[in-house]
Motif scaffolding. Structure first.
Motif, PDB file in Angstrom:
ATOM      1  N   ASP A   1     -20.800  32.493  33.691  1.00  0.00           N
ATOM      2  CA  ASP A   1     -19.790  31.727  32.914  1.00  0.00           C
ATOM      3  C   ASP A   1     -20.623  30.697  32.328  1.00  0.00           C
ATOM      4  OD1 ASP A   1     -17.707  32.511  34.282  1.00  0.00           O
ATOM      5  OD2 ASP A   1     -18.655  30.601  35.433  1.00  0.00           O
ATOM      6  N   ASN A   2     -21.630  31.431  31.688  1.00  0.00           N
ATOM      7  CA  ASN A   2     -22.376  30.572  30.342  1.00  0.00           C
ATOM      8  C   ASN A   2     -22.406  31.068  28.826  1.00  0.00           C
ATOM      9  OD1 ASN A   2     -24.626  30.310  28.279  1.00  0.00           O
ATOM     10  ND2 ASN A   2     -26.184  29.205  29.823  1.00  0.00           N
TER      11      ASN A   2
ATOM     12  N   ASN B   1     -23.708  34.872  26.934  1.00  0.00           N
ATOM     13  CA  ASN B   1     -22.406  35.772  27.144  1.00  0.00           C
ATOM     14  C   ASN B   1     -22.104  36.000  25.605  1.00  0.00           C
ATOM     15  OD1 ASN B   1     -20.234  36.860  29.831  1.00  0.00           O
ATOM     16  ND2 ASN B   1     -21.054  34.145  29.594  1.00  0.00           N
TER      17      ASN B   1
ATOM     18  N   ARG C   1     -16.095  35.406  28.078  1.00  0.00           N
ATOM     19  CA  ARG C   1     -15.941  34.335  28.651  1.00  0.00           C
ATOM     20  C   ARG C   1     -16.669  33.279  27.692  1.00  0.00           C
ATOM     21  NH1 ARG C   1     -16.774  38.382  32.752  1.00  0.00           N
ATOM     22  NH2 ARG C   1     -19.513  38.497  32.466  1.00  0.00           N
TER      23      ARG C   1
ATOM     24  N   GLY D   1     -16.271  29.475  27.364  1.00  0.00           N
ATOM     25  CA  GLY D   1     -17.019  28.325  27.353  1.00  0.00           C
ATOM     26  C   GLY D   1     -17.200  27.940  26.417  1.00  0.00           C
TER      27      GLY D   1
END
Length: 232
Positions: free
Chosen positions: A182-183, A187, A211, A215
């Motif tokens: 989820d960084n 991504n 994502r 994020g």
């Protein structure tokens, strides 16, 4: 006490104790003079940690020439410590002594030294000496060692892989993103590399972009502005 007072105290006494206190105060303040006084401390008590810190600080503060002169002063002792030996190899590179840098790196490698510092040097030397063919087996080896690498390290390797059209490119991107699914930065970088390398924007690749958007904050990596913000 202020740095000025500690400097005056050391100048007056010349004692190792006052030098240690001065070094501690300069370190806490992030003062550019720290490296020079660490060299003095090394000359007083010959503790290897002082020499390591001196080289680290000198390079970080742009005093590479001082670091290189200090390493020359240390002589063979610099080769007996892997941290100082790596500094020696980087110093050869900075001075344009590429073959010497390659030889020092090989000695480190033969001694089993493998850390981020030596890996970065491997990449830079392969590029600087035009030995591009050495990068492919290096990337393969790094991919195999992915469990011991950070997401940022793997993504940096993926960027190099993309530059040389390596078949490891997407595998390195996936390995990097797996470190932080989820960084948003990982991504976004993965998506960018995939697109620039000409890979199909399939569900996986588009998912990385999604994502990255999800994020992102006002600090990035993707900035979204409303229409009113744009026309102001």
């Amino acid at each position: 006490a202020s740095i000025g007072l500690r400097l005056a105290q050391y100048d007056a006494s010349g004692s190792t104790h006052d030098l240690q206190i001065l070094v501690a105060v300069l370190g806490e303040a992030g003062d550019d003079r720290l490296g020079d006084y660490l060299i003095e401390l090394w000359r007083r008590r010959h503790q290897i940690e002082d020499a390591r810190r001196a080289c680290d600080v000198l390079v970080r503060t742009g005093k590479e020439h001082t670091a290189e002169a200090f390493l020359e002063e240390l002589g063979d002792l610099a080769r007996q410590d892997s941290h100082l030996h790596a500094h020696l190899a980087w110093g050869c590179l900075r001075q344009g002594q590429l073959l010497d840098a390659v030889a020092e790196l090989k000695a480190l490698s033969d001694a089993g030294v493998d850390n981020n510092n030596t890996r970065q040097l491997t990449i830079v030397l392969a590029i600087e000496t035009g030995r591009w063919s050495e990068l492919e087996p290096f990337l393969q080896k790094e991919l195999a060692a992915q469990a011991d690498r950070s997401g940022a390290e793997l993504m940096s390797l993926a960027r190099i892989a993309q530059a040389i059209d390596s078949p490891t490119t997407m595998a390195l991107v996936r390995a990097a993103i797996a470190k932080g699914p989820d960084n948003p930065v990982l991504n976004m970088n993965g998506y960018t590399i995939a697109v620039e390398a000409g890979f199909e924007r399939n569900a996986e690749v588009n998912g990385w972009f999604g994502r990255a958007v999800a994020g992102s904050t006002e600090d990035g990596p993707i900035y979204s502005k409303g229409f009113d913000d744009v026309i102001e």
